[in-house]
Design an enzyme around this catalytic site. Structure first.
Site, PDB file in Angstrom:
ATOM      1  N   GLU B  62       4.442  17.213   4.570  1.00 50.42           N
ATOM      2  CA  GLU B  62       3.548  17.090   3.051  1.00 50.42           C
ATOM      3  C   GLU B  62       2.640  18.413   2.883  1.00 50.42           C
ATOM      4  OE1 GLU B  62       3.838  14.950   5.572  1.00 50.42           O
ATOM      5  OE2 GLU B  62       4.441  12.870   4.354  1.00 50.42           O
ATOM      6  N   HIS B 131      -0.981   3.441   6.469  1.00 51.00           N
ATOM      7  CA  HIS B 131      -0.211   3.428   5.191  1.00 51.00           C
ATOM      8  C   HIS B 131      -1.078   3.129   4.020  1.00 51.00           C
ATOM      9  CE1 HIS B 131       3.470   4.008   7.586  1.00 51.00           C
ATOM     10  NE2 HIS B 131       4.167   4.115   6.392  1.00 51.00           N
TER      11      HIS B 131
END
Lengths: 328, 327
Positions: B62, B131
């Site tokens: 990321e 998540h």
């Protein structure tokens, strides 16, 4: 056998670049000891001039540089205007970034020093973006990112090297190993003493060089820059040098062994190169003196330029956050 | 006009942007070849349409994905990168917060970063707090970043297109619970302006501001409220930064009451900013306390019984409105 790319004109340029950087940073040291003359942290690369000069001199104008908190040498070797650079370091309105960068966040896109980041290890992920843009546009330029041995411990450096390896980006990673991360010695913060060997893990060439030998740095840079430009992918170059001053000017280096400092002082890249050029008859004492004095004159003029400029006015404090600011 | 799902509308926006401008490319984990073979996913089939030069699958990195966007945008490209789930934005946050948001300012306006980050958000699919975690107030708190949050297929398309061609960094939050929602979507290149809220339904007693899927929680509360004789004015915020202050303030000056609804944690959530804004700028108009409806200060749970406690429901909206109405 490596090709020697050095010709006399280049030798003089390399010397001039290094001495200009040294004089420029020595002036910052002097000014930072005067009250209110140099606001902010002054983070210098005294003793590391050969790395910046050697590598930047091997680049073409279209090549892009991403720098870090020790950026002055990179910027000066790139030919950044001395006056507006010094004015910016003095956080003045006439500075190259209008006094909003200061010494730590200098960016001079006009000479393709695209940006600097003082977040240690942030340069490499930014650099994959720049190198990707060059690859995407099928441009001829490559990107060079400078980071230190301290930054090599950041996860972002791994992410960037891996992605650059997968996408074969035209990107030269330059680790300026100055043996210190803050007050921690290389062996205290790095599991291996040879950061260039990590290149294997990313399927890219990795080589190291004596970072205090400007011609060796230049020759290796030319070789690796050519490799990156050929489209084969990224490369990693490690230049071993030494941080002669503290992390910043407030750091009195109480943790440094003075004998070690003396050893590295004897290896000063500028003194060494001056002696070589004298021995080889490239320059004589009088010519050296002229070059050194010229550098001092230019630096003094830059300080005068900075002194004449005011600090940025309050009206610019709220601008430049967005290109298109909220209308409210 | 045609009927599209929210996901198809996003897909159409990406397609149009890539057809319009060669400088647009997309990158992220599985944006080309995805584990989901689903035409309601935003990047569905783009690899086939535009090829691997412009549709870049990345490693699971990321920080590198966000760095790619910052660096490439500074070189004149228009990156559209995906961070798979909102909590993973913490891994990209140095590049977004310290770089995308600050480098233009520190360059004295010399550099710009026309990048878009798409991020999937949502509570209610049982995946738990790593998540599901809505971090919009982190983003909104960081100078130099814009953030939008569509709640309809039409706005999904219009806001994403505007974000991609905006000259600044924009984070586009996509509520996963809406991907399959159908709606009318205008054809062609449509642009929903940033910083303009949408008046969903006018009313006279209480203003309710929501964004994303929380808007539909509010809609479910309208009937019971109207049965109790309470007329609510509902505003879909759409854009958190820039913020349509005028729309909210005008409405509160009319109704005298404000309830803010979001799925993020209530404590230090975006609703706090709206409450403070109204207290500072429309205090004289207030007839009752500003109420915030949001999640309790716990990580997003996994069990359906716990998720129900976390996620605000229509009954929480009804209660908040009644409290400010003192009914």
């Amino acid at each position: 056998m490596k090709k020697n790319q050095i010709v006399p004109n280049l030798q003089i340029r390399l010397y001039k670049s290094m001495i200009l950087t040294r004089k420029f940073e020595e002036k910052i040291v002097a000014l930072s000891q005067e009250p209110d003359r140099m606001p902010g942290m002054q983070i210098l690369a005294n003793g590391q001039e050969a790395v910046a000069t050697g590598i930047v001199s091997a680049l073409k104008p279209e090549d892009v540089i991403i720098s870090n908190h020790r950026s002055h040498g990179h910027l000066l070797a790139r030919g950044t205007d001395l006056n507006s650079l010094m004015a910016e370091i003095m956080v003045k309105d006439k500075g190259v970034n209008g006094g909003k960068a200061g010494t730590l966040h200098l960016s001079v896109p006009d000479v393709n020093v695209l940006m600097t980041s003082t977040v240690v290890g942030a340069g490499p992920p930014l650099a994959i973006g720049a190198a990707f843009a060059q690859q995407y546009k099928r441009a001829k330029g490559i990107t060079v990112v400078f980071f230190g041995d301290g930054a090599a411990a950041e996860g972002s450096v791994h992410e960037a090297m891996n992605l650059a390896g997968v996408w074969k980006l035209p990107l030269l990673f330059v680790c300026e190993n100055n043996c210190w991360a803050g007050a921690q010695r290389l062996e205290e913060h790095c599991a291996t003493q040879h950061i260039f060997q990590r290149a294997k893990g990313y399927d890219m060439p990795g080589q190291n060089v004596d970072g205090n030998d400007v011609e060796a740095v230049y020759n290796l840079a030319v070789e690796l820059v050519e490799y990156c430009r050929s489209g084969k992918g990224p490369a990693l170059m490690e230049a071993l040098t030494y941080r002669m001053r503290g992390h910043g000017e407030q750091d009195r280096q109480h943790y440094v062994d003075l004998r070690e400092l003396a050893i590295w002082k004897a290896k000063c890249p500028i003194r060494r190169y001056r002696q070589k050029l004298l021995n080889d008859g490239v320059l004589n004492q009088a010519q050296i003196k002229t070059i050194d004095q010229d550098a001092e004159t230019r630096v003094s003029a830059a300080v005068a330029f900075g002194d004449e400029s005011p600090y940025p006015g309050p009206e610019t404090a709220l601008t430049d956050v967005f290109v298109q600011p909220p209308s409210a | 006009m045609s009927q599209k799902t929210f996901g198809q509308a996003l897909n159409e926006a990406l397609t149009i942007s890539m057809e319009t401008d060669e400088n647009v490319f997309i990158a992220g984990e599985g944006v080309g070849v995805s584990i989901h073979q689903d035409s309601n996913m935003a990047t569905y089939d783009l690899l086939k349409k535009f090829g691997p030069r412009r549709v870049k699958d990345t490693p699971v990195s990321e920080a590198a994905i966000a760095g790619l966007a910052v660096g490439a945008s500074c070189m004149g490209l228009r990156p559209v990168v995906e961070i798979m789930f909102f909590p993973f934005i913490t891994l990209a946050s140095d590049m977004l917060v310290n770089h995308a948001g600050k480098l233009r300012y520190m360059s004295g306006g010399k550099s710009s970063f026309p990048l878009t980050v798409r991020v999937k958000a949502g509570v209610g699919f049982g995946a738990g707090s790593q998540h599901s975690h809505n971090l919009e107030s982190w983003i909104a708190h960081s100078p130099g970043l814009k953030i939008v949050w569509p709640s309809t297929p039409e706005d999904a398309k219009g806001l994403l297109l505007t974000a991609i061609f905006d000259p600044d960094p924009v984070i586009v939050v996509e509520d996963m619970m809406l991907y399959r929602m159908l709606g009318e979507v205008q054809t062609g290149d449509i642009r929903t302006p940033l910083g303009k809220a949408r008046m969903v339904s006018p009313g006279s007693d209480c203003t309710i501001v929501a964004y994303g899927v929380a808007l539909y929680t509010v809609m479910k509360a309208l009937n019971p409220l109207s049965e109790q004789g309470i007329s609510c004015e509902v505003i879909d915020l759409r854009s958190l930064v820039p913020l349509d202050k005028a729309c909210i303030l005008d409405s509160v000056r009319k109704t005298g009451r404000l309830v803010v609804v979001h799925e993020a944690n209530r404590f230090c959530g975006f609703g706090a900013e709206l409450a403070a804004m109204v207290a500072e700028e429309a205090f004289e108009a207030l007839k009752g306390p500003v109420k915030r409806v949001g999640a309790p200060q716990i990580p997003v749970p996994t069990a359906p019984t716990h998720e129900k406690i976390f996620k605000p429901g229509p009954e929480d909206v009804v209660l908040a409105v009644r409290e400010t109405m003192k009914k």
